[in-house]
Design an enzyme around this catalytic site. Structure first.
Site, PDB file in Angstrom:
ATOM      1  N   GLU A   1       0.821  -1.210   0.000  1.00  0.00           N
ATOM      2  CA  GLU A   1       0.000   0.000   0.000  1.00  0.00           C
ATOM      3  C   GLU A   1       0.855   1.260   0.000  1.00  0.00           C
ATOM      4  OE1 GLU A   1      -2.936   0.096  -0.718  1.00  0.00           O
ATOM      5  OE2 GLU A   1      -3.676  -1.920  -0.334  1.00  0.00           O
TER       6      GLU A   1
ATOM      7  N   TYR B   1      -6.308   6.619   3.820  1.00  0.00           N
ATOM      8  CA  TYR B   1      -6.458   5.536   2.847  1.00  0.00           C
ATOM      9  C   TYR B   1      -5.730   4.270   3.299  1.00  0.00           C
ATOM     10  CZ  TYR B   1      -5.427   2.340  -0.814  1.00  0.00           C
ATOM     11  OH  TYR B   1      -5.270   1.175  -1.498  1.00  0.00           O
TER      12      TYR B   1
ATOM     13  N   ASP C   1      -9.763   5.569  -2.481  1.00  0.00           N
ATOM     14  CA  ASP C   1      -8.577   6.111  -3.130  1.00  0.00           C
ATOM     15  C   ASP C   1      -9.028   6.894  -4.355  1.00  0.00           C
ATOM     16  OD1 ASP C   1      -9.379   4.203  -4.888  1.00  0.00           O
ATOM     17  OD2 ASP C   1      -7.373   3.505  -5.373  1.00  0.00           O
TER      18      ASP C   1
ATOM     19  N   CYS D   1     -12.626   2.217 -15.648  1.00  0.00           N
ATOM     20  CA  CYS D   1     -13.086   3.602 -15.465  1.00  0.00           C
ATOM     21  C   CYS D   1     -11.876   4.501 -15.240  1.00  0.00           C
ATOM     22  CB  CYS D   1     -14.047   3.675 -14.281  1.00  0.00           C
ATOM     23  SG  CYS D   1     -14.953   5.225 -14.156  1.00  0.00           S
TER      24      CYS D   1
ATOM     25  N   CYS E   1     -15.922   2.263 -21.328  1.00  0.00           N
ATOM     26  CA  CYS E   1     -17.290   2.140 -20.825  1.00  0.00           C
ATOM     27  C   CYS E   1     -17.999   0.877 -21.326  1.00  0.00           C
ATOM     28  CB  CYS E   1     -18.091   3.381 -21.195  1.00  0.00           C
ATOM     29  SG  CYS E   1     -17.501   4.885 -20.380  1.00  0.00           S
TER      30      CYS E   1
ATOM     31  N   CYS F   1     -17.595  -1.909 -18.973  1.00  0.00           N
ATOM     32  CA  CYS F   1     -17.899  -1.593 -17.579  1.00  0.00           C
ATOM     33  C   CYS F   1     -19.220  -2.228 -17.130  1.00  0.00           C
ATOM     34  CB  CYS F   1     -17.980  -0.083 -17.400  1.00  0.00           C
ATOM     35  SG  CYS F   1     -18.229   0.422 -15.690  1.00  0.00           S
TER      36      CYS F   1
ATOM     37  N   CYS G   1     -24.697   3.817 -15.091  1.00  0.00           N
ATOM     38  CA  CYS G   1     -23.786   4.912 -14.748  1.00  0.00           C
ATOM     39  C   CYS G   1     -24.421   6.267 -15.066  1.00  0.00           C
ATOM     40  CB  CYS G   1     -22.479   4.756 -15.525  1.00  0.00           C
ATOM     41  SG  CYS G   1     -21.338   6.147 -15.330  1.00  0.00           S
TER      42      CYS G   1
END
Length: 300
Positions: free
Chosen positions: A34, A117, A135, A190, A197, A200, A206
């Site tokens: 991370e 985060y 995030d 995305c 798209c 997605c 959306c």
DNA sequence: GACCCGTGGCA
DNA sequence: TTGCCAAGGGT
């Protein structure tokens, strides 16, 4: 089906094979990943993460070495202050948590280099707790799919966490999966520029897509320059010190940048940040933090 | 909230 | 070629 459900379904078929996602990965290994992933792309983190974990499998292993070694191992991942903080974090884990990574959110937050985060990411992905994990990817996905905005504005932590909390399934393990799924979606579908798209899972629901996927309007955030900045000069100076096997004379630093004023400011900044130490009182030799040359035994 | 902090790849 | 952007944190 909720957004979280379809995200999870998509994730199950499309997730990348990343080593820190392997079941059984230690919380320390997750934490290291991370921190490395803070502003550095996955493709560059992966080899560095393997090398790091191989050398320092536990916080205690890292805490035993000087910060200079962490800075060297960090290599060219960028933002080397993260290496220093990760080292400080390892020391704190040994001193305060018996060498283990705590599972409590507030204890995680108190660690060097661990912010909103990262604390939530560790608690969620390493320990399976139910927290919103937000995030830049999640902010963009939620901004588009739910709010209908082309891009997320500046981070507003509290509001972002609230928005994501409302999308999370109740069951902790499934909530964790939803968070990683949203992140993955933002990372590979995305995306900030030219989102895919048609691939997605949110295509039909959306809000941004349904309103015609308008381009962002107005001034975006100001561009981040690099050439000619103090950051570039700091990078050049640190590059010299990383490769040095002993104290570096000022002359070897002087040649990396012509502007005396800017060079001096950059070097002073590195010292202030604790990445670099002047070795002598007159500051004519420098080393990475903690990287002191062997002394004469008779003087010990 | 604004600003600072590295580095590299890609459209 | 160059601007944009990448799993943020600290001050």
């Amino acid at each position: 089906m909720t957004l979280a459900d379809s995200a999870i379904q998509w994730y199950d078929r499309n997730a990348r094979d990343l080593p820190w996602r392997v079941p059984g990965t230690s919380a320390w290994a997750v934490l290291v990943s991370e921190v490395m992933l803070q502003q550095t792309p996955v493709i560059r983190v992966e080899p560095a993460w393997h090398a790091w974990m191989n050398r320092w499998p536990t916080p205690a292993d890292l805490a035993q070495d000087p910060p200079s070694e962490a800075i060297r191992m960090w290599g060219r991942l960028g933002y080397p202050r993260r290496a220093m903080r990760l080292h400080a974090c390892a020391v704190a884990l040994v001193e305060r948590h018996d060498g283990r990574v705590p599972d409590d959110l507030d204890q995680l937050l108190a660690l060097p280099g661990v912010g909103t985060y990262t604390a939530r990411a560790v608690a969620t992905f390493a320990y399976g707790q139910r927290h919103p994990v937000v995030d830049t990817n999640v902010r963009r996905v939620v901004s588009r799919a739910v709010a209908g905005d082309p891009d997320a504005g500046p981070a507003t932590t509290a509001a972002d966490l609230t928005a994501m909390a409302e999308l999370l399934p109740e069951e902790p393990a499934r909530a964790a999966r939803a968070s990683i799924a949203f992140m993955e979606l933002g990372a590979i579908v995305c995306t900030a520029r030219s989102p895919r798209c048609t691939e997605c899972p949110f295509e039909q629901v959306c809000a941004w897509r349904l309103s015609g996927a308008p381009a962002p309007s107005g001034p975006t955030r100001r561009p981040q320059r690099y050439a000619g900045t103090d950051r570039q000069v700091r990078g050049l100076i640190l590059e010299v010190l990383r490769h040095a096997t002993g104290p570096v004379p000022r002359q070897r630093i002087d040649v990396v940048w012509a502007d005396d004023v800017q060079r001096a400011r950059a070097l002073a900044g590195l010292v202030t940040d604790g990445l670099v130490e002047p070795l002598d009182s007159d500051a004519d030799r420098f080393v990475l933090a903690g990287d002191h040359p062997p002394r004469y035994p008779a003087l010990e």
